[in-house]
Design a protein around this motif. Structure first.
Motif, mmCIF file in Angstrom:
data_model
loop_
_atom_site.group_PDB
_atom_site.id
_atom_site.type_symbol
_atom_site.label_atom_id
_atom_site.label_comp_id
_atom_site.label_asym_id
_atom_site.label_seq_id
_atom_site.Cartn_x
_atom_site.Cartn_y
_atom_site.Cartn_z
ATOM 1 N N ILE A 8 45.210 45.987 35.517
ATOM 2 C CA ILE A 8 43.898 46.145 34.889
ATOM 3 C C ILE A 8 42.862 45.500 35.802
ATOM 4 C CG2 ILE A 8 42.468 45.507 32.911
ATOM 5 C CD1 ILE A 8 45.072 45.583 31.236
ATOM 6 N N PRO A 9 41.835 46.241 36.190
ATOM 7 C CA PRO A 9 40.876 45.693 37.150
ATOM 8 C C PRO A 9 39.974 44.625 36.524
ATOM 9 C CG PRO A 9 40.181 47.872 36.447
ATOM 10 C CD PRO A 9 41.525 47.632 35.839
ATOM 11 N N VAL A 10 39.639 43.635 37.347
ATOM 12 C CA VAL A 10 38.624 42.651 36.992
ATOM 13 C C VAL A 10 37.340 43.139 37.651
ATOM 14 C CG1 VAL A 10 37.885 40.262 37.223
ATOM 15 C CG2 VAL A 10 40.316 40.793 36.874
ATOM 16 N N ILE A 11 36.330 43.413 36.839
ATOM 17 C CA ILE A 11 35.100 44.024 37.340
ATOM 18 C C ILE A 11 33.940 43.055 37.152
ATOM 19 C CG2 ILE A 11 33.497 45.957 37.069
ATOM 20 C CD1 ILE A 11 35.961 47.548 35.958
ATOM 21 N N ALA A 12 33.211 42.814 38.246
ATOM 22 C CA ALA A 12 32.028 41.951 38.203
ATOM 23 C C ALA A 12 30.813 42.791 38.577
ATOM 24 C CB ALA A 12 32.193 40.788 39.177
ATOM 25 N N LEU A 13 29.813 42.783 37.710
ATOM 26 C CA LEU A 13 28.597 43.575 37.916
ATOM 27 C C LEU A 13 27.438 42.697 38.354
ATOM 28 C CD1 LEU A 13 28.870 45.643 34.637
ATOM 29 C CD2 LEU A 13 29.240 46.515 36.930
ATOM 30 N N GLU A 14 26.627 43.224 39.284
ATOM 31 C CA GLU A 14 25.382 42.571 39.701
ATOM 32 C C GLU A 14 24.343 43.658 39.930
ATOM 33 O OE1 GLU A 14 25.357 39.651 42.778
ATOM 34 O OE2 GLU A 14 27.355 38.926 42.243
ATOM 35 N N GLY A 15 23.625 44.029 38.895
ATOM 36 C CA GLY A 15 22.614 45.084 39.007
ATOM 37 C C GLY A 15 23.239 46.417 39.343
ATOM 38 N N ASP A 16 22.841 46.967 40.498
ATOM 39 C CA ASP A 16 23.357 48.267 40.927
ATOM 40 C C ASP A 16 24.553 48.156 41.852
ATOM 41 O OD1 ASP A 16 21.599 49.719 39.412
ATOM 42 O OD2 ASP A 16 20.143 49.996 41.016
ATOM 43 N N THR A 17 25.154 46.969 41.945
ATOM 44 C CA THR A 17 26.375 46.786 42.723
ATOM 45 C C THR A 17 27.433 46.134 41.838
ATOM 46 O OG1 THR A 17 25.740 44.614 43.568
ATOM 47 C CG2 THR A 17 25.113 46.540 44.900
ATOM 48 N N ALA A 18 28.671 46.290 42.255
ATOM 49 C CA ALA A 18 29.778 45.709 41.491
ATOM 50 C C ALA A 18 30.972 45.537 42.415
ATOM 51 C CB ALA A 18 30.154 46.630 40.324
ATOM 52 N N THR A 19 31.914 44.712 41.980
ATOM 53 C CA THR A 19 33.199 44.613 42.656
ATOM 54 C C THR A 19 34.299 44.768 41.617
ATOM 55 O OG1 THR A 19 33.272 42.213 42.444
ATOM 56 C CG2 THR A 19 32.403 43.087 44.516
ATOM 57 N N SER A 20 35.385 45.365 42.032
ATOM 58 C CA SER A 20 36.567 45.459 41.172
ATOM 59 C C SER A 20 37.750 44.957 41.978
ATOM 60 C CB SER A 20 36.804 46.898 40.707
ATOM 61 O OG SER A 20 37.140 47.724 41.796
ATOM 62 N N THR A 21 38.573 44.166 41.321
ATOM 63 C CA THR A 21 39.774 43.648 41.968
ATOM 64 C C THR A 21 40.968 43.965 41.080
ATOM 65 O OG1 THR A 21 38.509 41.850 42.971
ATOM 66 C CG2 THR A 21 40.895 41.602 42.930
ATOM 67 N N SER A 22 41.999 44.526 41.690
ATOM 68 C CA SER A 22 43.233 44.825 40.965
ATOM 69 C C SER A 22 44.382 44.786 41.962
ATOM 70 C CB SER A 22 43.152 46.177 40.271
ATOM 71 O OG SER A 22 42.898 47.198 41.202
ATOM 72 N N HIS A 23 45.578 44.773 41.431
ATOM 73 C CA HIS A 23 46.769 44.780 42.271
ATOM 74 C C HIS A 23 47.328 46.197 42.281
ATOM 75 C CE1 HIS A 23 49.910 42.714 44.482
ATOM 76 N NE2 HIS A 23 50.754 43.572 43.919
ATOM 77 N N LEU A 24 47.609 46.700 43.467
ATOM 78 C CA LEU A 24 48.078 48.075 43.628
ATOM 79 C C LEU A 24 49.488 48.064 44.212
ATOM 80 C CD1 LEU A 24 46.945 51.021 43.394
ATOM 81 C CD2 LEU A 24 46.403 50.851 45.816
ATOM 82 N N GLN A 25 50.371 48.831 43.589
ATOM 83 C CA GLN A 25 51.736 49.003 44.097
ATOM 84 C C GLN A 25 52.024 50.490 44.234
ATOM 85 O OE1 GLN A 25 54.206 47.010 41.200
ATOM 86 N NE2 GLN A 25 54.283 45.163 42.473
ATOM 87 N N ILE A 26 52.640 50.838 45.363
ATOM 88 C CA ILE A 26 53.055 52.218 45.584
ATOM 89 C C ILE A 26 54.542 52.199 45.900
ATOM 90 C CG2 ILE A 26 52.730 54.315 46.944
ATOM 91 C CD1 ILE A 26 49.888 53.312 47.578
#
Length: 159
Positions: free
Chosen positions: A94-112
């Motif tokens: 589940i992504p952790v999403i941080a918003l700052e106006g018209d920009t944002a970051t999302s962090t999650s762990h990806l496995q393939i």
């Protein structure tokens, strides 16, 4: 059919189209975090299907990162990966999403994990940097959409 009937039908169709356009344009938007999470899920599912075009829909025309200087190179690299043999199961935390106006970051762990041998080919945290950009809904209704402008992904490609 009478000429006046044709005009009335045309007018009714025109008003219906304008009404649909306005309804779609002024619908209350989803919260930004929901929009970004939905974009991530669409990209994850597209990755499993090896649908590079669907993955690229969330990528900004101004995309670049420390390894990939443009979206053209990113598409090329994704196409090379998608041409590989077999299928893959892609899971994302589940992504952790941080918003700052018209920009944002999302962090999650990806496995393939490849199928059918179950070999782990990618296992890293992925941080995506997003920007709100102009887009369209149903190809005609102007809206703002979130697109990825950069990413930090702990190593490129399949290791």
């Amino acid at each position: 059919m009478k000429q006046s009937s044709k005009y009335l039908i045309g007018l009714a169709l025109g008003l219906a189209l304008v009404g649909i356009f306005l309804f779609l344009k002024y619908q209350p938007p989803q919260p930004d975090q929901t929009q970004i999470a939905a974009q991530l899920e669409v990209a994850r599912a597209a990755g499993e299907r090896r649908d590079v075009g669907a993955v690229m829909r969330i990528i900004s025309e101004g995309y670049h990162d420390s390894t990939v200087p443009s979206p053209i190179q990113l598409r090329f690299l994704l196409n090379k990966v998608a041409q590989g043999d077999g299928s893959a199961k892609i899971t994302q935390s589940i992504p952790v999403i941080a918003l700052e106006g018209d920009t944002a970051t999302s962090t999650s762990h990806l496995q393939i994990v490849t199928s059918p041998d179950g070999r782990m080919v990618y296992d890293h945290d992925v941080t995506m940097h997003w920007r709100r950009e102009d887009g369209t809904k149903l190809l005609v209704v102007p809206i703002k959409v979130w697109r990825v402008v950069s990413a930090d992904y702990g190593g490129f490609g399949f290791e």
